[in-house]
Design a protein around this motif. Sequence first.
Motif, PDB file in Angstrom:
ATOM      1  N   GLY A  44      10.410  -4.959   1.882  1.00 28.92           N
ATOM      2  CA  GLY A  44       9.152  -4.686   2.577  1.00 28.92           C
ATOM      3  C   GLY A  44       8.172  -3.943   1.702  1.00 28.92           C
ATOM      4  N   LYS A  45       8.636  -2.929   0.982  1.00 31.25           N
ATOM      5  CA  LYS A  45       7.762  -2.154   0.098  1.00 31.25           C
ATOM      6  C   LYS A  45       7.191  -3.029  -1.012  1.00 31.25           C
ATOM      7  CE  LYS A  45      10.069   2.274   0.917  1.00 31.25           C
ATOM      8  NZ  LYS A  45      10.937   3.327   0.337  1.00 31.25           N
ATOM      9  N   ALA A  46       8.015  -3.922  -1.546  1.00 25.74           N
ATOM     10  CA  ALA A  46       7.549  -4.805  -2.623  1.00 25.74           C
ATOM     11  C   ALA A  46       6.458  -5.740  -2.126  1.00 25.74           C
ATOM     12  CB  ALA A  46       8.729  -5.611  -3.181  1.00 25.74           C
ATOM     13  N   ILE A  47       6.655  -6.296  -0.953  1.00 24.95           N
ATOM     14  CA  ILE A  47       5.658  -7.201  -0.384  1.00 24.95           C
ATOM     15  C   ILE A  47       4.382  -6.443  -0.044  1.00 24.95           C
ATOM     16  CG2 ILE A  47       5.116  -8.619   1.638  1.00 24.95           C
ATOM     17  CD1 ILE A  47       8.010  -9.598   1.555  1.00 24.95           C
ATOM     18  N   ALA A  48       4.537  -5.252   0.533  1.00 24.68           N
ATOM     19  CA  ALA A  48       3.365  -4.447   0.890  1.00 24.68           C
ATOM     20  C   ALA A  48       2.546  -4.113  -0.350  1.00 24.68           C
ATOM     21  CB  ALA A  48       3.809  -3.173   1.595  1.00 24.68           C
ATOM     22  N   ALA A  49       3.206  -3.746  -1.440  1.00 27.44           N
ATOM     23  CA  ALA A  49       2.496  -3.412  -2.679  1.00 27.44           C
ATOM     24  C   ALA A  49       1.818  -4.644  -3.274  1.00 27.44           C
ATOM     25  CB  ALA A  49       3.475  -2.819  -3.686  1.00 27.44           C
ATOM     26  N   LYS A  50       2.500  -5.776  -3.216  1.00 23.87           N
ATOM     27  CA  LYS A  50       1.970  -7.008  -3.793  1.00 23.87           C
ATOM     28  C   LYS A  50       0.737  -7.498  -3.046  1.00 23.87           C
ATOM     29  CE  LYS A  50       3.446 -11.693  -5.083  1.00 23.87           C
ATOM     30  NZ  LYS A  50       4.587 -12.651  -5.053  1.00 23.87           N
ATOM     31  N   ARG A  51       0.678  -7.249  -1.735  1.00 27.90           N
ATOM     32  CA  ARG A  51      -0.402  -7.772  -0.912  1.00 27.90           C
ATOM     33  C   ARG A  51      -1.408  -6.694  -0.500  1.00 27.90           C
ATOM     34  NH1 ARG A  51       1.244 -12.894   0.405  1.00 27.90           N
ATOM     35  NH2 ARG A  51      -0.388 -13.166   1.973  1.00 27.90           N
ATOM     36  N   GLU A  52      -1.409  -5.602  -1.245  1.00 31.15           N
ATOM     37  CA  GLU A  52      -2.272  -4.473  -0.911  1.00 31.15           C
ATOM     38  C   GLU A  52      -3.745  -4.856  -0.854  1.00 31.15           C
ATOM     39  OE1 GLU A  52      -3.388  -0.866   0.339  1.00 31.15           O
ATOM     40  OE2 GLU A  52      -1.317  -1.531   0.096  1.00 31.15           O
ATOM     41  N   ASP A  53      -4.163  -5.801  -1.732  1.00 35.08           N
ATOM     42  CA  ASP A  53      -5.582  -6.170  -1.783  1.00 35.08           C
ATOM     43  C   ASP A  53      -5.950  -7.241  -0.755  1.00 35.08           C
ATOM     44  OD1 ASP A  53      -4.095  -8.153  -2.986  1.00 35.08           O
ATOM     45  OD2 ASP A  53      -5.567  -8.581  -4.560  1.00 35.08           O
ATOM     46  N   LEU A 110       0.194   9.978  13.997  1.00 32.34           N
ATOM     47  CA  LEU A 110       0.968   8.925  14.653  1.00 32.34           C
ATOM     48  C   LEU A 110       1.917   8.250  13.664  1.00 32.34           C
ATOM     49  CD1 LEU A 110       1.654   7.089  17.032  1.00 32.34           C
ATOM     50  CD2 LEU A 110      -0.402   5.747  16.521  1.00 32.34           C
ATOM     51  N   LYS A 111       1.461   8.008  12.455  1.00 34.47           N
ATOM     52  CA  LYS A 111       2.294   7.340  11.449  1.00 34.47           C
ATOM     53  C   LYS A 111       3.563   8.111  11.129  1.00 34.47           C
ATOM     54  CE  LYS A 111      -1.551   5.090   9.001  1.00 34.47           C
ATOM     55  NZ  LYS A 111      -2.331   5.079   7.740  1.00 34.47           N
ATOM     56  N   THR A 112       3.530   9.425  11.290  1.00 30.78           N
ATOM     57  CA  THR A 112       4.689  10.248  10.935  1.00 30.78           C
ATOM     58  C   THR A 112       5.726  10.335  12.051  1.00 30.78           C
ATOM     59  OG1 THR A 112       3.731  12.335  11.731  1.00 30.78           O
ATOM     60  CG2 THR A 112       3.204  11.666   9.469  1.00 30.78           C
ATOM     61  N   LEU A 113       5.361   9.899  13.261  1.00 29.99           N
ATOM     62  CA  LEU A 113       6.306   9.945  14.371  1.00 29.99           C
ATOM     63  C   LEU A 113       7.392   8.897  14.175  1.00 29.99           C
ATOM     64  CD1 LEU A 113       3.837  10.444  17.351  1.00 29.99           C
ATOM     65  CD2 LEU A 113       5.128  12.171  16.085  1.00 29.99           C
ATOM     66  N   THR A 114       8.518   9.095  14.832  1.00 32.83           N
ATOM     67  CA  THR A 114       9.675   8.239  14.581  1.00 32.83           C
ATOM     68  C   THR A 114      10.065   7.387  15.784  1.00 32.83           C
ATOM     69  OG1 THR A 114      11.218   9.992  15.234  1.00 32.83           O
ATOM     70  CG2 THR A 114      10.604   9.862  12.901  1.00 32.83           C
ATOM     71  N   ALA A 121       5.297   4.605   9.953  1.00 32.40           N
ATOM     72  CA  ALA A 121       4.797   4.089   8.674  1.00 32.40           C
ATOM     73  C   ALA A 121       5.851   3.237   7.980  1.00 32.40           C
ATOM     74  CB  ALA A 121       4.373   5.244   7.768  1.00 32.40           C
ATOM     75  N   ASP A 122       7.103   3.703   7.982  1.00 38.15           N
ATOM     76  CA  ASP A 122       8.177   2.946   7.337  1.00 38.15           C
ATOM     77  C   ASP A 122       8.505   1.674   8.109  1.00 38.15           C
ATOM     78  OD1 ASP A 122       8.418   4.721   5.263  1.00 38.15           O
ATOM     79  OD2 ASP A 122      10.114   5.816   6.140  1.00 38.15           O
ATOM     80  N   LEU A 123       8.470   1.736   9.423  1.00 38.84           N
ATOM     81  CA  LEU A 123       8.759   0.545  10.223  1.00 38.84           C
ATOM     82  C   LEU A 123       7.740  -0.557   9.959  1.00 38.84           C
ATOM     83  CD1 LEU A 123       9.726   2.150  13.652  1.00 38.84           C
ATOM     84  CD2 LEU A 123      11.237   0.872  12.118  1.00 38.84           C
ATOM     85  N   ILE A 124       6.487  -0.173   9.756  1.00 38.28           N
ATOM     86  CA  ILE A 124       5.452  -1.170   9.466  1.00 38.28           C
ATOM     87  C   ILE A 124       5.694  -1.811   8.109  1.00 38.28           C
ATOM     88  CG2 ILE A 124       2.974  -1.473   9.032  1.00 38.28           C
ATOM     89  CD1 ILE A 124       2.508   0.726  11.143  1.00 38.28           C
ATOM     90  N   VAL A 125       6.096  -1.010   7.142  1.00 42.26           N
ATOM     91  CA  VAL A 125       6.443  -1.555   5.820  1.00 42.26           C
ATOM     92  C   VAL A 125       7.625  -2.514   5.938  1.00 42.26           C
ATOM     93  CG1 VAL A 125       7.350  -0.996   3.529  1.00 42.26           C
ATOM     94  CG2 VAL A 125       5.512   0.379   4.512  1.00 42.26           C
ATOM     95  N   ASP A 126       8.638  -2.118   6.717  1.00 42.11           N
ATOM     96  CA  ASP A 126       9.795  -2.995   6.923  1.00 42.11           C
ATOM     97  C   ASP A 126       9.369  -4.336   7.521  1.00 42.11           C
ATOM     98  OD1 ASP A 126      11.314  -0.893   6.040  1.00 42.11           O
ATOM     99  OD2 ASP A 126      12.160  -0.382   7.998  1.00 42.11           O
ATOM    100  N   ARG A 127       8.477  -4.282   8.508  1.00 42.71           N
ATOM    101  CA  ARG A 127       8.021  -5.512   9.155  1.00 42.71           C
ATOM    102  C   ARG A 127       7.247  -6.388   8.182  1.00 42.71           C
ATOM    103  NH1 ARG A 127       9.759  -8.422  13.086  1.00 42.71           N
ATOM    104  NH2 ARG A 127      10.423  -6.436  13.955  1.00 42.71           N
ATOM    105  N   SER A 128       6.534  -5.764   7.269  1.00 41.20           N
ATOM    106  CA  SER A 128       5.818  -6.518   6.241  1.00 41.20           C
ATOM    107  C   SER A 128       6.795  -7.325   5.397  1.00 41.20           C
ATOM    108  CB  SER A 128       5.008  -5.558   5.363  1.00 41.20           C
ATOM    109  OG  SER A 128       4.232  -6.260   4.421  1.00 41.20           O
ATOM    110  N   GLY A 129       7.947  -6.728   5.091  1.00 44.55           N
ATOM    111  CA  GLY A 129       8.966  -7.449   4.330  1.00 44.55           C
ATOM    112  C   GLY A 129       9.549  -8.611   5.089  1.00 44.55           C
TER     113      GLY A 129
END
Length: 274
Positions: A44-53, A110-114, A121-129
């Motif tokens: 997910g992190k790799a995809i998020a970084a690759k598609r940042e733009d 809100l992003k810091t809540l679990t 924030a991490d769940l959104i990155v995971d979903r991006s992957g």
Amino acid sequence: MAVTMADITKLRKMTGAGMMDCKNALNEANGDFDGAMEIIRKKGKAIAAKREDREASEGCVLADAKGDFAAIVALKCETDFVAQNQDFIALTRSILDVALEKRPADIEALKTLTIDGRTIADLIVDRSGITGEKMELGYYGSLTAPSTIFYIHPGNKLATIVGFNQKDIDYQVARDVAMQVAAMNPIAVNREEVPADVIAKELEIAKEKAREEGKKEEMLDKIAQGRINKFFQEMTLLEQIFVKDGKKTIQQYLSEQNKDLTAVSFVRFTLNAE
């Protein structure tokens, strides 16, 4: 070690990833759940970084109200195909539920809540992957009032929340006002809340238009005041004509229910171009 269907199902429930992604991650991690989850997260992190733009212009907008608090959340993505996916909508709903429970002050809080031990924030990155698209928490808005209501326009692209000065008001009356906000896009509850710079700009526009019409200079201020009143009637919620009844304003509609009832705040958010 051999990966079982029970293992795959368990990891899918933990991460929201697809069955094949879970199977491959478990195989790569030799059946270790923590290792498999980390593999999915790194993807997910790799995809998020690759598609940042990339532009995340689609998404899901949801709202809800709980007593004296109401909130709107927008989870954004790149395509409508992903936006309509039930898992994507479910994640948006989960984020909204946390917002209603914890009442964060702003989007960063809100992003810091679990949710189940993972930050939003991490769940959104995971979903991006999982989807292969850029995703972001695009909007969070809230309000507090004695009573609140929400409205979500069909398609999950537009939502509104409204606060009122009294408790226990009729549900349909409150919903009508929330729908009015969605349909007519007011800029303030009443004319007193319209920003001074907006009023000054509208007055100048009115004067310039009057000049173009050949009006005398000494008449411009009076003409502009007349036109700014029309602006208030069109752009402030309580002075707008009720869309369901063209013979009364929103404030008149509310006063029919209770002479002291009024709207005190609203929030409107849309992904649609307007």
